[in-house]
Design an enzyme around this catalytic site. Structure first.
Site, mmCIF file in Angstrom:
data_model
loop_
_atom_site.group_PDB
_atom_site.id
_atom_site.type_symbol
_atom_site.label_atom_id
_atom_site.label_comp_id
_atom_site.label_asym_id
_atom_site.label_seq_id
_atom_site.Cartn_x
_atom_site.Cartn_y
_atom_site.Cartn_z
ATOM 1 N N ASP A 99 0.845 -1.199 0.000
ATOM 2 C CA ASP A 99 0.000 0.000 0.000
ATOM 3 C C ASP A 99 0.874 1.241 0.000
ATOM 4 O OD1 ASP A 99 -2.744 -0.868 0.004
ATOM 5 O OD2 ASP A 99 -2.321 -1.798 1.936
ATOM 6 N N HIS A 117 -0.151 -1.150 -4.826
ATOM 7 C CA HIS A 117 -1.393 -0.382 -4.909
ATOM 8 C C HIS A 117 -1.039 1.073 -4.632
ATOM 9 C CE1 HIS A 117 -5.520 0.420 -2.728
ATOM 10 N NE2 HIS A 117 -5.426 1.082 -3.867
ATOM 11 N N GLY A 129 -7.393 -1.263 8.956
ATOM 12 C CA GLY A 129 -8.212 -1.405 10.161
ATOM 13 C C GLY A 129 -9.589 -0.769 10.113
ATOM 14 N N ASP A 145 -10.500 -4.871 -1.474
ATOM 15 C CA ASP A 145 -9.447 -4.432 -0.558
ATOM 16 C C ASP A 145 -10.008 -3.539 0.541
ATOM 17 O OD1 ASP A 145 -7.009 -3.709 0.543
ATOM 18 O OD2 ASP A 145 -6.416 -2.385 -1.094
ATOM 19 N N SER A 175 -4.972 -5.781 8.299
ATOM 20 C CA SER A 175 -4.861 -5.906 9.752
ATOM 21 C C SER A 175 -5.377 -7.242 10.290
ATOM 22 C CB SER A 175 -5.583 -4.749 10.436
ATOM 23 O OG SER A 175 -6.898 -4.666 9.967
HETATM 24 C C1 DX5 Z 1 -6.298 0.915 2.554
HETATM 25 C C2 DX5 Z 1 -5.420 -0.112 1.876
HETATM 26 C C3 DX5 Z 1 -5.755 -1.544 2.217
HETATM 27 C C4 DX5 Z 1 -5.709 -1.800 3.688
HETATM 28 C C5 DX5 Z 1 -6.069 -3.197 4.048
HETATM 29 O O1 DX5 Z 1 -5.958 2.172 2.098
HETATM 30 O O2 DX5 Z 1 -5.495 -0.006 0.483
HETATM 31 O O3 DX5 Z 1 -4.919 -2.441 1.494
HETATM 32 O O4 DX5 Z 1 -4.476 -1.493 4.229
HETATM 33 O O5 DX5 Z 1 -6.051 -3.290 5.439
HETATM 34 P P1 DX5 Z 1 -7.310 -3.779 6.283
HETATM 35 O O6 DX5 Z 1 -7.502 -5.217 5.893
HETATM 36 O O7 DX5 Z 1 -6.870 -3.588 7.685
HETATM 37 O O8 DX5 Z 1 -8.482 -2.937 5.895
HETATM 38 ZN ZN ZN Z 2 -4.465 -1.651 -0.711
#
Ligand code: DX5
Ligand code: ZN
Length: 213
Positions: free
Chosen positions: A33, A64, A139, A169, A192
């Site tokens: 990320d 990403h 999170g 995602d 998370s």
């Molecule tokens: C949010 C990110 C996600 C996120 C996923 O901006 O693109 O990839 O970190 O984390 P969780 O599963 O904690 O939402």
């Molecule tokens: Zn992401």
């Protein structure tokens, strides 16, 4: 169902150990990320860290990019070892849309952005990444209306005879996974739920099991 794990919320002091541990789990790829403090209100890490991670793992790496001016950095992320790079529709305009002509590009969009904006690019990209939280932080809670968006993209893919992967995602946990499967997602990206778990390998197994619906 493919499972990708985001390194965003891992302990960066022990990143190598965490990644080595994840290699023993049943995952398909790692998700990077990338946040610039401009497109989103958070700053994460850049291509140097992606390169470091690529050097310590054989797992495929997908980046990403939650950044403005993605055209300046896409090449960098490929050169750093990313197998695919996803940019945000919100950052694409007629001056930089050429980046979507590159192989292994994906497009993502926030939950409040209309899917119709993807239409001109669907035949160019290899992945559409549905944000099921607002980009910026791990999170957060899964936004249920994302499921309708997955269904719509799936229908559109069939209608148009295209083959982009549909990823989801944000806010993924074992309760959410069956809903994603039923809606037609090809890949779930978990952050998370896995990295904050005391036993990340077991957390991945729980996701995998939840996907067998
Ligand atoms: C949010 C990110 C996600 C996120 C996923 O901006 O693109 O990839 O970190 O984390 P969780 O599963 O904690 O939402
Ligand atoms: Zn992401």
């Amino acid at each position: 169902m493919e499972i990708s794990v985001s390194v965003l919320d891992m302990d960066f002091g022990h990143l190598e150990d965490s990644i080595k541990l994840l290699e023993t789990a049943d995952i398909d790829s790692l998700h990077m990320d990338i946040m610039d403090g401009r497109f989103v209100d958070n700053i994460s890490f850049g291509p140097a860290i992606v390169r470091t991670i690529a050097q310590i793992t054989k797992l495929p790496i997908y980046s990403h990019l939650m950044i403005s001016r993605p055209e300046k950095y896409v090449k960098n992320f490929f050169e750093s070892g990313s197998r695919g790079v996803t940019v945000h529709l919100e950052t694409i305009n007629e001056d930089n849309e050429y980046i979507l002509e590159t192989d292994n590009m994906g497009l993502s969009l926030n939950p409040d952005i209309e899917l119709a904006g993807l239409d001109p690019y669907l035949n160019k990209v290899s992945e559409v990444l549905i944000m099921s939280v607002y980009a910026g932080f791990g999170g957060q809670k899964f936004i249920q209306s994302s499921l309708d968006r997955i269904r719509e993209l799936r229908k559109k893919r069939e209608r148009l005879g295209l083959n982009y992967k549909i990823s989801v995602d944000g806010g993924i946990n074992p309760e959410i996974v069956p809903l994603c499967v039923e809606s037609g997602a090809d890949e779930i990206i978990a952050g998370s739920y896995v990295s904050a778990s005391r036993d990340p390998v077991k957390a991945v197994s729980a996701l995998r099991e939840a996907a067998q619906v």
